[in-house]
Design a protein around this motif. Structure first.
Motif, PDB file in Angstrom:
ATOM      1  N   SER A   1       0.837  -1.205   0.000  1.00  0.00           N
ATOM      2  CA  SER A   1       0.000   0.000   0.000  1.00  0.00           C
ATOM      3  C   SER A   1       0.869   1.251   0.000  1.00  0.00           C
ATOM      4  N   THR A   2       0.366   2.302  -0.617  1.00  0.00           N
ATOM      5  CA  THR A   2       1.138   3.560  -0.612  1.00  0.00           C
ATOM      6  C   THR A   2       1.303   4.053   0.820  1.00  0.00           C
ATOM      7  N   LEU A   3       0.347   3.722   1.693  1.00  0.00           N
ATOM      8  CA  LEU A   3       0.452   4.111   3.099  1.00  0.00           C
ATOM      9  C   LEU A   3       1.716   3.513   3.722  1.00  0.00           C
ATOM     10  N   ASN A   4       1.911   2.228   3.500  1.00  0.00           N
ATOM     11  CA  ASN A   4       3.098   1.582   4.066  1.00  0.00           C
ATOM     12  C   ASN A   4       4.374   1.939   3.320  1.00  0.00           C
ATOM     13  N   GLN A   5       4.268   2.104   2.011  1.00  0.00           N
ATOM     14  CA  GLN A   5       5.447   2.546   1.262  1.00  0.00           C
ATOM     15  C   GLN A   5       5.929   3.880   1.833  1.00  0.00           C
ATOM     16  N   ALA A   6       4.983   4.747   2.172  1.00  0.00           N
ATOM     17  CA  ALA A   6       5.334   6.061   2.725  1.00  0.00           C
ATOM     18  C   ALA A   6       5.955   5.913   4.111  1.00  0.00           C
ATOM     19  N   ILE A   7       5.356   5.080   4.951  1.00  0.00           N
ATOM     20  CA  ILE A   7       5.884   4.896   6.316  1.00  0.00           C
ATOM     21  C   ILE A   7       7.331   4.394   6.264  1.00  0.00           C
ATOM     22  N   PHE A   8       7.604   3.453   5.357  1.00  0.00           N
ATOM     23  CA  PHE A   8       8.952   2.886   5.361  1.00  0.00           C
ATOM     24  C   PHE A   8       9.953   3.693   4.542  1.00  0.00           C
ATOM     25  N   ASP A   9       9.466   4.576   3.694  1.00  0.00           N
ATOM     26  CA  ASP A   9      10.355   5.608   3.158  1.00  0.00           C
ATOM     27  C   ASP A   9      10.842   6.485   4.311  1.00  0.00           C
ATOM     28  N   ILE A  10       9.921   6.838   5.178  1.00  0.00           N
ATOM     29  CA  ILE A  10      10.258   7.711   6.307  1.00  0.00           C
ATOM     30  C   ILE A  10      11.182   6.991   7.293  1.00  0.00           C
ATOM     31  N   HIS A  11      10.889   5.727   7.547  1.00  0.00           N
ATOM     32  CA  HIS A  11      11.740   4.893   8.410  1.00  0.00           C
ATOM     33  C   HIS A  11      13.179   4.914   7.887  1.00  0.00           C
ATOM     34  N   SER A  12      13.302   4.671   6.604  1.00  0.00           N
ATOM     35  CA  SER A  12      14.612   4.691   5.965  1.00  0.00           C
ATOM     36  C   SER A  12      15.227   6.093   6.062  1.00  0.00           C
ATOM     37  N   GLY A  13      14.384   7.112   5.899  1.00  0.00           N
ATOM     38  CA  GLY A  13      14.856   8.498   5.981  1.00  0.00           C
ATOM     39  C   GLY A  13      15.421   8.842   7.347  1.00  0.00           C
ATOM     40  N   VAL A  14      14.813   8.350   8.400  1.00  0.00           N
ATOM     41  CA  VAL A  14      15.327   8.589   9.759  1.00  0.00           C
ATOM     42  C   VAL A  14      16.706   7.954   9.881  1.00  0.00           C
ATOM     43  N   ASN A  15      16.794   6.702   9.469  1.00  0.00           N
ATOM     44  CA  ASN A  15      18.065   5.981   9.507  1.00  0.00           C
ATOM     45  C   ASN A  15      19.148   6.754   8.742  1.00  0.00           C
ATOM     46  N   ASP A  16      18.803   7.185   7.537  1.00  0.00           N
ATOM     47  CA  ASP A  16      19.794   7.810   6.667  1.00  0.00           C
ATOM     48  C   ASP A  16      20.239   9.183   7.190  1.00  0.00           C
ATOM     49  N   SER A  17      19.291   9.967   7.699  1.00  0.00           N
ATOM     50  CA  SER A  17      19.662  11.299   8.206  1.00  0.00           C
ATOM     51  C   SER A  17      20.505  11.174   9.469  1.00  0.00           C
ATOM     52  N   PHE A  18      20.170  10.200  10.309  1.00  0.00           N
ATOM     53  CA  PHE A  18      20.965   9.914  11.512  1.00  0.00           C
ATOM     54  C   PHE A  18      22.406   9.668  11.101  1.00  0.00           C
ATOM     55  N   TYR A  19      22.540   8.751  10.164  1.00  0.00           N
ATOM     56  CA  TYR A  19      23.858   8.334   9.732  1.00  0.00           C
ATOM     57  C   TYR A  19      24.647   9.483   9.098  1.00  0.00           C
ATOM     58  N   GLU A  20      23.981  10.216   8.186  1.00  0.00           N
ATOM     59  CA  GLU A  20      24.707  11.244   7.436  1.00  0.00           C
ATOM     60  C   GLU A  20      25.156  12.412   8.320  1.00  0.00           C
ATOM     61  N   PHE A  21      24.286  12.793   9.241  1.00  0.00           N
ATOM     62  CA  PHE A  21      24.630  13.888  10.160  1.00  0.00           C
ATOM     63  C   PHE A  21      25.857  13.518  10.996  1.00  0.00           C
ATOM     64  N   LEU A  22      25.857  12.306  11.518  1.00  0.00           N
ATOM     65  CA  LEU A  22      26.958  11.901  12.406  1.00  0.00           C
ATOM     66  C   LEU A  22      28.231  11.605  11.632  1.00  0.00           C
ATOM     67  N   LYS A  23      28.073  11.026  10.450  1.00  0.00           N
ATOM     68  CA  LYS A  23      29.236  10.755   9.604  1.00  0.00           C
ATOM     69  C   LYS A  23      29.985  12.064   9.298  1.00  0.00           C
ATOM     70  N   ALA A  24      29.222  13.114   9.024  1.00  0.00           N
ATOM     71  CA  ALA A  24      29.834  14.411   8.723  1.00  0.00           C
ATOM     72  C   ALA A  24      30.525  14.992   9.956  1.00  0.00           C
ATOM     73  N   ARG A  25      30.234  14.439  11.112  1.00  0.00           N
ATOM     74  CA  ARG A  25      30.852  14.908  12.359  1.00  0.00           C
ATOM     75  C   ARG A  25      31.820  13.877  12.929  1.00  0.00           C
ATOM     76  N   GLN A  26      32.427  13.113  12.053  1.00  0.00           N
ATOM     77  CA  GLN A  26      33.499  12.170  12.393  1.00  0.00           C
ATOM     78  C   GLN A  26      33.093  11.039  13.327  1.00  0.00           C
ATOM     79  N   PHE A  27      31.825  10.650  13.300  1.00  0.00           N
ATOM     80  CA  PHE A  27      31.457   9.450  14.055  1.00  0.00           C
ATOM     81  C   PHE A  27      31.872   8.226  13.258  1.00  0.00           C
ATOM     82  N   ARG A  28      32.294   7.200  13.998  1.00  0.00           N
ATOM     83  CA  ARG A  28      32.717   5.977  13.365  1.00  0.00           C
ATOM     84  C   ARG A  28      31.594   4.948  13.492  1.00  0.00           C
TER      85      ARG A  28
END
Lengths: 533, 533
Positions: free
Chosen positions: A213-240
């Protein structure tokens, strides 16, 4: 006993003869139809992709999404799903075609160059089948409400099934497009279409269709988005990026909420969090570490907020002088994640909030405007609002009080995200640094991050001094067993002051979208009564 | 029995009196020393960071790394570790200071403005203590071989201990800087310094000190780099980060190599891989998914290549016409990862390869030059080289043959990375697509990726057609039990053709650096006999 068998057998002979006759007549009809079929070779079931007989189309491929932007009358080849198909007459059929969040209406109209057989084939293609279609994209005058692309239609000239669905589905994807029924209201609620709402448990049992469903596709796009933004923000700040073990020799964090594993005839346990390991890595001079991975909690709670396995977004870092250096970095991190969700994922956010009738999330533009309150200030707010809560250094606030405090803060500061810091020492884990470093302190160097009045991160400065840690463990009567020894020992060899925290990724998604149940923010949720699919 | 006790007690009185006298004399001496100490207030143990008494330094802070670039005679404040300390005389001491991969020599010389007491304090600071130092960076004429910054020294004026180590360490970090002893050569091997080499098991038992070595800091920088490049490459290509469950109701992939978990009184198992779930997500139209997470294998093997828990870098994606679309994307992915390691992580790579005496890794500049051989072509190469291996469609090649083939390919194509494709169908898992879609095919649509002759990724086109999958399972005699039912069912509802693969992150690190043991590429390795620390 014999007679009925003979009768039945002779019946079978008669039936077989009749069937053969029927088949012959059908074959003759089909041959005639085929001969008259101007669209022969323009539709059908393709050989399985990967088999010898499969031949690629030579045309350029388009995505369904791109059809919203291409010029009128462009011919396209698209791979997509049949969401539904209906025949209006023998000469006209409509399909709803879907791909990710997008859908378009397709028209198949019989003409001198397009046969009724093609119309019939298209209108009887089972929903959820994957197809390749060739057609012309045409602008429409009316708004097509049943599709996300509302100003265009696809006029199909060829339709080929890549992978066919069975006609009977255990749940309809259309039904999965509607918000889950409200808890406690029974399972016979009806949606706007008048069809009964499908219960959460049925959806989860058939998660592989539910997720389309587009409802779930949207929810898990967002889930992935949280994961990715977490990672990218910290990576740019020298987290390993680190990986801590999930199988442990003995439980480490106390409590009975761990799962036991049979490990080559011995007992081991599943990690309840990377907490002690990420601290050990700080002691090993890893400076800044992050880990996104599963954690396991053997809590026998069947609530809408608990899972036995979930994804923890963990971070831990050195600081120089004050633990709030870390708290501010995490504040900026969550602010970044939510800003990403409200921009890059605005379409997905809109889709889900509309289904769940959720209010927009109040988020200050500048992370420096995120309210930060001490626990005591929080209690004062609650007391002023008539909710009696003691600031006795003994007790934490419960989830009802948390929710109320969230409302009060949102009203006062116009933010659904705030930080509560300096929790009572007694309400926090043994490794939490006491305020001012005093063992008998009432408060601690700790913080929780709140979204819509629910905790999404818990964190603190950790004790980095061996003697202080030992004294805390002694005071609490915690024995330094096998599960703690390596951890406690690592502070003997010099350790940088450090602080950190852990987000539940599902909690962020849940509260961003104001979903009603954490299971909705988990691909394949696990609770005491569910370990499948 | 009484007499000795009295004697002992009176002895104790005498001793106590003597001690008191001694203490008094020492206090007097200290008072005199203090009065004469021109450096008073320039050294000592700081209060614990976070305690009331701790006061931040007002100066600007530098990193140790930055001292290699700043002008001569700059005064700096740095937080770093004492790697070692030695006093040359009462007036002169040298420290080796360390931070991450960097180290610098520090000089403390008594003078009119710097007391012998400060020199003594500095030279007796236990190694592994974390300190704040203030000093002046001075260029040197001689090359300082004991530090990574070889053209500068730090002339210390203040030294403050932030977190003190105990003087006795279970292992020396210096010893962890040396490659592990060669397997089978016994534990009494000596390093270049003549000190006995510390065995791997001892290092792993004291991993928190072991990990402080620049050797391990470099290895885990690279580990993190593999993770990050994997993620970034795929993110840029629209892969979605997903989290599949690690606790499963029943084993799914066959074999006995799974761990059992006690799940609220019932039996559950730990996931051996995300394989079936990532395919189910493809059936759910997730298009492209990636997951970096732990996988669990209950293999009772104590070899240098096996772990019971490791990090799998998984990906799975739809393709349009041919599974090699996916194989090429993964080829470009690994090429990207290795290019990153050879550029961004060149210093770390150099550090480890030098310790392990490893040859450089041969990597073609252009990913299109990565050799791709069919399994049959590989066998032919081996046969030509005099190694008899049958291409009978029954057997896979073993690890010795793999290694040999790696050497042959490296020699012929000048690449330590190559792809072997079209493995015998019988050597692959049940879900592997048979070549040409024929159930009795000899080969399959599969591929392994090799680094220095060792497999680092295994992948394939998967069967996406329900009937074909059912026929394969029947032919292999695999029952569709509880662990497989949801998986098999999901192909009833239409599924895109797809392929994927899984890297072992530790395998990439291991073979990039040519380490001798996979445990060296794992922070806290797990094997049948190790679940701690």
């Amino acid at each position: 006993m014999k007679a009925p068998i003979f009768i039945s057998q002779s019946n079978a002979f008669v039936q077989a003869a009749r069937k053969a006759e029927q088949a012959k007549a059908e074959a003759a009809k089909k041959a005639e139809d085929d001969a008259n079929d101007v669209s022969k070779g323009q539709y059908g079931d393709l050989p399985i992709v990967g088999s010898k007989d499969y031949k690629p189309f030579p045309q350029k491929r388009y995505t369904l999404h791109s059809t919203s932007k291409i010029p009128d009358n462009t011919e396209v080849l698209i791979r997509c799903d049949v969401a539904n198909a209906r025949s209006q007459s023998a000469k006209l059929a409509f399909l709803n075609l879907r791909d990710g969040l997008d859908s378009i209406q397709a028209v198949i109209a019989a003409s001198e160059t397009l046969s009724r057989q093609l119309v019939k084939f298209a209108s009887t293609t089972p929903p959820e089948s994957l197809i390749d279609v060739i057609g012309v994209v045409k602008e429409t005058k009316e708004v097509i409400k049943s599709a996300t692309i509302q100003d265009r239609e696809l006029h199909i000239s060829q339709i080929w099934v890549i992978s066919k669905s069975v006609p009977q589905l255990p749940i309809q994807v259309e039904d999965a497009e509607i918000a889950i029924p409200i808890e406690g209201a029974g399972e016979d609620q009806k949606g706007e279409s008048g069809r009964p709402l499908v219960a959460l448990s049925t959806r989860l049992d058939n998660r592989m269709l539910d997720l389309r469903s587009t409802l779930n596709q949207a929810i898990f796009d967002i889930h992935s988005g949280v994961n990715d933004s977490f990672y990218e923000f910290l990576k740019a700040r020298q987290f390993r990026s680190v990986r801590t073990p999930k199988i442990l020799g003995s439980p480490s964090e106390g409590g009975a909420e761990f799962f036991e594993v049979t490990y080559f005839g011995k007992k081991a346990v599943l990690a309840q969090s990377p907490q002690l390991y990420k601290q050990m890595l700080i002691a090993s001079r890893f400076k800044r570490v992050m880990e996104a991975g599963p954690v396991f909690r053997a809590e026998n709670s069947n609530t809408s907020r608990h899972l036995t396995e979930y994804t923890s977004l963990d971070l831990e870092m050195e600081f120089v002088d004050h633990y709030e250096e870390v708290m501010f970095l995490i504040r900026d991190l969550l602010h970044h994640i939510l800003t990403e969700l409200s921009t890059t994922y605005s379409r997905q956010t809109e889709r889900v909030r509309q289904a769940y009738n959720a209010a927009p999330f109040k988020l200050p533009k500048d992370s420096k405007d995120i309210p930060i309150l001490t626990f005591s200030e929080g209690i004062t707010l609650l007391n002023k609002a008539g909710m009696e809560v003691a600031d006795d250094g003994e007790s934490d606030i419960n989830s009802t009080q948390e929710k109320k405090l969230g409302d009060l803060v949102a009203e006062k500061y116009n933010s659904d995200f705030y930080i509560l810091k300096e929790y009572p020492l007694k309400a926090r884990a043994f490794y939490t640094f006491p305020k001012g470093g005093e063992l008998d302190a009432k408060y601690s160097h700790s913080y929780d991050f709140m979204m819509r009045g629910q905790e999404v991160l818990s964190g603190a400065q950790r004790i980095h001094n061996h003697d202080m840690l030992k004294a805390r463990l002694d005071a609490l009567g915690v024995p330094i067993g096998a599960g703690l020894k390596d951890y406690v020992d690592c502070f003997r060899y010099g350790c940088p002051p450090h602080a950190g925290g852990a987000f539940g990724i599902e909690r962020i998604v849940l509260n961003w979208l104001d979903l009603k149940n954490v299971r909705l923010a988990t691909l394949f949720p696990r609770d005491p009564s569910r370990v499948t699919p």
